[in-house]
Design an enzyme around this catalytic site. Structure first.
Site, PDB file in Angstrom:
ATOM      1  N   HIS A   1      29.772 131.273 -16.121  1.00 14.53           N
ATOM      2  CA  HIS A   1      31.055 131.621 -15.499  1.00 14.53           C
ATOM      3  C   HIS A   1      31.923 130.380 -15.302  1.00 14.53           C
ATOM      4  CE1 HIS A   1      28.056 134.671 -14.185  1.00 14.53           C
ATOM      5  NE2 HIS A   1      29.039 135.513 -14.452  1.00 14.53           N
TER       6      HIS A   1
ATOM      7  N   ASP B   1      22.544 131.204 -16.565  1.00 15.77           N
ATOM      8  CA  ASP B   1      22.927 132.604 -16.818  1.00 15.77           C
ATOM      9  C   ASP B   1      23.551 132.775 -18.201  1.00 15.77           C
ATOM     10  OD1 ASP B   1      25.077 131.129 -15.871  1.00 15.77           O
ATOM     11  OD2 ASP B   1      25.559 132.480 -14.218  1.00 15.77           O
TER      12      ASP B   1
ATOM     13  N   HIS C   1      32.248 128.504  -7.608  1.00 19.15           N
ATOM     14  CA  HIS C   1      33.406 129.398  -7.400  1.00 19.15           C
ATOM     15  C   HIS C   1      34.144 129.127  -6.089  1.00 19.15           C
ATOM     16  CE1 HIS C   1      32.370 131.716 -10.890  1.00 19.15           C
ATOM     17  NE2 HIS C   1      31.205 132.101 -10.399  1.00 19.15           N
TER      18      HIS C   1
ATOM     19  N   ASP D   1      27.389 126.548 -16.561  1.00 18.93           N
ATOM     20  CA  ASP D   1      27.157 127.924 -16.114  1.00 18.93           C
ATOM     21  C   ASP D   1      27.966 128.882 -17.001  1.00 18.93           C
ATOM     22  OD1 ASP D   1      26.189 129.438 -13.349  1.00 18.93           O
ATOM     23  OD2 ASP D   1      27.965 130.383 -14.248  1.00 18.93           O
TER      24      ASP D   1
HETATM   25  C1  OKS Z   1      31.642 140.900  -9.810  1.00 21.65           C
HETATM   26  C2  OKS Z   1      30.497 140.162 -10.449  1.00 21.65           C
HETATM   27  C3  OKS Z   1      30.067 138.952  -9.697  1.00 21.65           C
HETATM   28  C4  OKS Z   1      29.575 137.913 -10.618  1.00 21.65           C
HETATM   29  C5  OKS Z   1      29.382 136.622  -9.887  1.00 21.65           C
HETATM   30  C6  OKS Z   1      28.991 135.519 -10.814  1.00 21.65           C
HETATM   31  C7  OKS Z   1      28.221 134.476 -10.103  1.00 21.65           C
HETATM   32  C8  OKS Z   1      27.819 133.355 -10.976  1.00 21.65           C
HETATM   33  N1  OKS Z   1      31.549 141.185  -8.457  1.00 21.65           N
HETATM   34  N2  OKS Z   1      28.668 132.334 -11.103  1.00 21.65           N
HETATM   35  O1  OKS Z   1      28.386 131.286 -11.809  1.00 21.65           O
HETATM   36  O2  OKS Z   1      26.779 133.275 -11.568  1.00 21.65           O
HETATM   37 ZN    ZN Z   2      27.304 132.001 -13.303  1.00 31.03          ZN
END
Ligand code: OKS
Ligand code: ZN
Length: 365
Positions: free
Chosen positions: A221, A306, A178, A219
């Site tokens: 996300h 995840d 991210h 991933d």
């Molecule tokens: C909102 C939720 C945060 C989720 C972060 C995700 C992190 C992750 N504050 N990214 O691949 O696993």
């Molecule tokens: Zn993730």
């Protein structure tokens, strides 16, 4: 398979994060790294754990990080906590409260940014409330990217010595996908996979024979940071499978294909919540075809687990066998492969699922 890790990565341990308005324990915890490491250590015939040597100075960590991230941003990460506390901020962590939304501020000069107050700077360099900076965060962030760089160097050396198929695992934490050129968020500060990609492109090469690189992001996300970093770069293909309409919400659509010379080098596969093995595997084989056509010199896998059915913050329904499958199809691409750890929060299973991917890779063909 060699597995790189660094105990300094365990130090970053924010006391909480804010999820749906509640203060909750930080999901991206040091225990994640511990359980994955333990699982791999229990299979010593398959995995050799290697500590990164951060003292030797043999890799120019900051110089490599600067191939991806802005200097102003790195100075911010290094100094943010001290400046925050000096300014009266909580000793727990730096956490912004106001963000330079497009409609609020169209453009700021670097000197203006440098002159902002600590809380304003935090909002400028961060896009959410999931990446608090504590006293030790910078140390862990640098150790994490050093894990990626050390693993990348190992891959460059061993794949150069004409072993047919070689994989190396960077057990990074904090994760990275991210993090953008000057932006943290989603537990990420420095984009480990992006820095490793640039390192591999520069390793032992004249600039004219720079190898191309593909990054496959599995991933749950979308890796908005990796996408941003390489958006105009035709030498790095970014291919991502991720949940549609989940975090980080504003990126990851099929219409994001890259810009300028990079058009066509960015490929997104958004999938619905509830996605199961069969749909996932079908789309994965399309992603693999995209990468095969590109024929990169190296493959980097942003490895998040995840996507697992029991993950506490995600909504896919993958089963354990799907992780072995991912490892096998990655191996079938026949490229020197760097696995870089991203997300995965179900402590009871992340070790096994990560092992399944790596073992699937090692035992294939
Ligand atoms: C909102 C939720 C945060 C989720 C972060 C995700 C992190 C992750 N504050 N990214 O691949 O696993
Ligand atoms: Zn993730």
């Amino acid at each position: 398979m060699k597995v790189f890790w660094d105990p300094i990565c365990l130090l970053h341990d924010p006391p909480y994060e804010i999820l749906s308005g509640d203060k909750v324990p930080y999901f991206e915890s040091p225990a994640r790294l511990q359980v994955i490491k333990k699982e791999l250590e229990e299979h010593p015939s398959l995995f050799q754990l290697e500590l990164t040597d951060s003292s030797s100075g043999s890799i120019d960590i900051i110089g490599n990080v600067e191939t991806v991230h802005g200097r102003g941003y790195l100075n911010y990460l290094r100094n943010a906590y001290d400046e925050w506390v000096r300014d009266g901020g909580s000793v727990d962590a730096v956490l912004p409260n106001t963000f330079p939304h497009q409609k609020l501020v169209p453009r700021l000069s670097q000197s203006h940014v440098d002159s902002l107050s600590p809380v304003a700077k935090a909002g400028y360099y961060c896009f959410d409330l999931s990446s608090p900076i504590t006293k030790v965060t910078y140390s862990s962030v640098i150790a994490s990217v050093n894990v990626a760089l050390s693993a990348a160097r190992e891959l460059a050396i061993t794949s150069g010595s004409c072993r047919p198929k070689v994989g190396v695992f960077a057990l990074c934490r904090p994760p990275g996908h991210h993090a953008g050129t000057s932006l943290s968020g989603g537990y990420c500060f420095v984009n480990n996979v992006a820095v490793a990609a640039r390192f591999l492109q520069g390793f032992n090469q004249r600039p004219t024979d720079k190898p191309s690189v593909a990054i496959l992001d599995v991933d749950y996300h979308h890796g908005n940071g990796t996408q941003e970093i390489f958006y105009s770069d035709p030498s790095v293909r970014y291919v991502s499978l991720h949940a549609e309409d989940d975090y980080p919400y504003f990126t990851g659509s099929t219409t994001e294909k890259g810009i300028d010379d990079g058009v066509g080098a960015n490929i997104n596969y958004p999938l619905p919540r509830g996605t199961q093995d069969s749909e996932y595997c079908a789309v994965l084989s399309n992603a693999v075809e995209d990468i095969k056509k590109f024929d990169p010199g190296y493959l980097l896998l942003s490895l998040g687990v995840d996507t697992f059915v029991d993950d506490p913050i995600s909504d896919f329904k993958l089963s354990p066998s799907c992780y072995t499958h991912i490892g096998r199809v990655v191996a079938d691409m026949g490229k020197p492969t760097l696995f870089v750890m991203e997300g995965g929060y179900h402590l009871e299973t992340i070790g096994k699922n990560v092992r399944a991917v790596l073992q699937g890779f090692e035992e294939q063909g």
